[in-house]
Design a protein around this motif. Structure first.
Motif, PDB file in Angstrom:
ATOM      1  N   GLN A  33       0.766  -1.140   0.080  1.00  0.00           N
ATOM      2  CA  GLN A  33       0.063   0.002  -0.025  1.00  0.00           C
ATOM      3  C   GLN A  33       0.947   1.239  -0.116  1.00  0.00           C
ATOM      4  O   GLN A  33       2.074   1.173   0.434  1.00  0.00           O
ATOM      5  N   TYR A  35       0.720   5.413   1.145  1.00  0.00           N
ATOM      6  CA  TYR A  35       0.366   6.517   1.778  1.00  0.00           C
ATOM      7  C   TYR A  35       0.739   7.799   1.678  1.00  0.00           C
ATOM      8  O   TYR A  35       1.920   7.782   1.625  1.00  0.00           O
ATOM      9  N   GLY A  41      -0.115  16.544   9.293  1.00  0.00           N
ATOM     10  CA  GLY A  41      -0.970  15.698   8.960  1.00  0.00           C
ATOM     11  C   GLY A  41      -0.894  14.334   9.229  1.00  0.00           C
ATOM     12  O   GLY A  41       0.216  14.012   9.944  1.00  0.00           O
ATOM     13  N   HIS A  42      -1.804  13.298   9.030  1.00  0.00           N
ATOM     14  CA  HIS A  42      -1.805  12.014   9.284  1.00  0.00           C
ATOM     15  C   HIS A  42      -1.733  11.267   7.839  1.00  0.00           C
ATOM     16  O   HIS A  42      -2.225  11.691   6.954  1.00  0.00           O
ATOM     17  N   PRO A  43      -1.217  10.198   7.798  1.00  0.00           N
ATOM     18  CA  PRO A  43      -1.096   9.491   6.570  1.00  0.00           C
ATOM     19  C   PRO A  43      -2.529   9.128   5.870  1.00  0.00           C
ATOM     20  O   PRO A  43      -3.291   8.832   6.955  1.00  0.00           O
ATOM     21  N   PHE A  45      -4.343   6.811   2.872  1.00  0.00           N
ATOM     22  CA  PHE A  45      -4.355   5.877   1.748  1.00  0.00           C
ATOM     23  C   PHE A  45      -4.615   6.631   0.324  1.00  0.00           C
ATOM     24  O   PHE A  45      -5.139   7.175   0.292  1.00  0.00           O
ATOM     25  N   ARG A  92       2.759  -5.839   3.376  1.00  0.00           N
ATOM     26  CA  ARG A  92       2.194  -6.907   4.185  1.00  0.00           C
ATOM     27  C   ARG A  92       3.343  -8.158   3.682  1.00  0.00           C
ATOM     28  O   ARG A  92       3.421  -8.567   2.533  1.00  0.00           O
ATOM     29  N   LEU A 100       0.847  -4.380   8.612  1.00  0.00           N
ATOM     30  CA  LEU A 100       1.622  -3.705   7.533  1.00  0.00           C
ATOM     31  C   LEU A 100       2.965  -3.436   8.000  1.00  0.00           C
ATOM     32  O   LEU A 100       3.163  -3.103   9.432  1.00  0.00           O
TER      33      LEU A 100
ATOM     34  N   TYR B  33      -5.238  -0.103  15.556  1.00  0.00           N
ATOM     35  CA  TYR B  33      -3.877  -0.277  15.616  1.00  0.00           C
ATOM     36  C   TYR B  33      -3.311   0.996  16.411  1.00  0.00           C
ATOM     37  O   TYR B  33      -4.011   2.187  16.222  1.00  0.00           O
ATOM     38  N   TYR B  35       0.159   3.119  16.147  1.00  0.00           N
ATOM     39  CA  TYR B  35       1.544   3.423  15.814  1.00  0.00           C
ATOM     40  C   TYR B  35       2.344   4.449  16.233  1.00  0.00           C
ATOM     41  O   TYR B  35       1.616   5.696  16.771  1.00  0.00           O
ATOM     42  N   PHE B  88       5.176  11.402  18.391  1.00  0.00           N
ATOM     43  CA  PHE B  88       3.859  11.276  17.406  1.00  0.00           C
ATOM     44  C   PHE B  88       3.146   9.855  17.604  1.00  0.00           C
ATOM     45  O   PHE B  88       3.708   9.129  17.034  1.00  0.00           O
ATOM     46  N   LEU B  90      -0.145   7.741  16.280  1.00  0.00           N
ATOM     47  CA  LEU B  90      -1.037   7.498  15.553  1.00  0.00           C
ATOM     48  C   LEU B  90      -2.247   6.248  15.728  1.00  0.00           C
ATOM     49  O   LEU B  90      -1.329   5.270  15.978  1.00  0.00           O
ATOM     50  N   LEU B 103      -5.847   1.603   5.827  1.00  0.00           N
ATOM     51  CA  LEU B 103      -5.958   1.742   7.176  1.00  0.00           C
ATOM     52  C   LEU B 103      -6.536   3.323   7.195  1.00  0.00           C
ATOM     53  O   LEU B 103      -5.974   4.083   6.260  1.00  0.00           O
ATOM     54  N   PHE B 105      -6.431   6.508   9.203  1.00  0.00           N
ATOM     55  CA  PHE B 105      -5.658   7.106  10.573  1.00  0.00           C
ATOM     56  C   PHE B 105      -6.608   8.296  11.225  1.00  0.00           C
ATOM     57  O   PHE B 105      -7.127   8.928  10.574  1.00  0.00           O
ATOM     58  N   GLY B 106      -6.377   8.391  12.463  1.00  0.00           N
ATOM     59  CA  GLY B 106      -6.663   9.748  13.131  1.00  0.00           C
ATOM     60  C   GLY B 106      -5.738  10.788  12.864  1.00  0.00           C
ATOM     61  O   GLY B 106      -4.736  10.608  12.325  1.00  0.00           O
ATOM     62  N   GLU B 107      -5.758  11.639  13.472  1.00  0.00           N
ATOM     63  CA  GLU B 107      -4.968  13.077  13.326  1.00  0.00           C
ATOM     64  C   GLU B 107      -3.906  13.032  14.190  1.00  0.00           C
ATOM     65  O   GLU B 107      -2.978  13.773  14.003  1.00  0.00           O
TER      66      GLU B 107
END
Lengths: 112, 114
Positions: A33, A35, A41-43, A45, A92, A100, B33, B35, B88, B90, B103, B105-107
């Motif tokens: 995958q 991202y 910010g956050h990852p 997809f 994976r 992952l 999850y 991370y 950080f 996640l 997946l 993800f939250g912020e």
């Protein structure tokens, strides 16, 4: 431990230039995958590749999965300032892998 | 809006204190999850849960604990035993824990130990 290696760590390009990031695994991946994480910010997809030799496109982004399912690449044609961020691959491991393993990411900066 | 909510966004802690990070999802996902992200190291898996009342250690579980009493909640406790907790964090979820699926993800929660 099992790892997914990603290069380069960092790339700074002029707007309009192309960009490529590569991922390699020492073991076969059941899928991979990609991202994108914008600064602060956050990852999020982008895509999943499953089949050997698979190629998928999303506008200016081209994703490839190697024939041996051990490597993958993301290529951006004619980068724009909106492309800035960190691009992560996540593989994976093995035929029945259920978690992952993320690459370290490639930070892309685009100069306008 | 469906999604994953993490709180707090920023947290400061003194050495020797435990702290709990909240993660709630309303996506009806089975798997969740945690991370940890450090500069130049990508995302490393701390714990994951494929179903309520069950969870497994990830690659860097030492000094952390989790619970999964409800499907929508997966809180992470960073204990005083974690030697380098500034990072950080996640939280993510997926439809199930099988070997497919993206997946979400939250912020994130940024923890700083003073």
């Amino acid at each position: 431990g099992q790892q997914v290696m990603q290069i380069p760590q960092y790339q700074h390009v002029q707007e309009g230039e192309d960009f490529t990031t590569y991922c390699n695994s020492s073991t076969t991946l059941s899928n991979i995958q990609w991202y994108k994480q914008r600064p602060g910010g956050h990852p999020v997809f982008l895509i999943q590749l499953v089949k050997s030799g698979e190629v998928k496109k999303q506008k200016r982004l081209t994703f490839q999965f190697g024939e041996a399912k051990k490597n993958s690449s993301l290529h951006i044609t004619a980068t724009q300032t909106t492309d800035v961020g960190t691009y992560f691959c996540a593989g994976r491991l093995g035929e029945y892998g259920n978690k992952l393993v993320f690459g370290a990411g490639t930070i892309l900066r685009v100069k306008s | 809006d469906g999604g994953i909510t993490q709180s707090p966004k920023y947290l400061f802690r003194k050495e020797g204190q435990n702290v709990t990070l909240s993660c709630e999802q309303n996506l009806n996902h089975d798997a969740m999850y945690w991370y940890r992200q450090d500069p130049g190291q990508g995302l490393r898996l701390i714990y994951y849960s494929q179903i309520v009342n069950d969870f497994q250690k990830g690659d860097i579980a030492e000094g952390y604990s989790v619970s999964r009493e409800k499907k929508e909640s997966f809180p992470l406790t960073v204990t005083s035993a974690q030697k380098n907790p500034t990072a950080f964090y996640l939280c993510a979820s997926s439809i199930n824990g099988a070997n497919t699926g993206e997946l979400f993800f939250g912020e994130g929660s940024r923890l700083t130990v003073l």
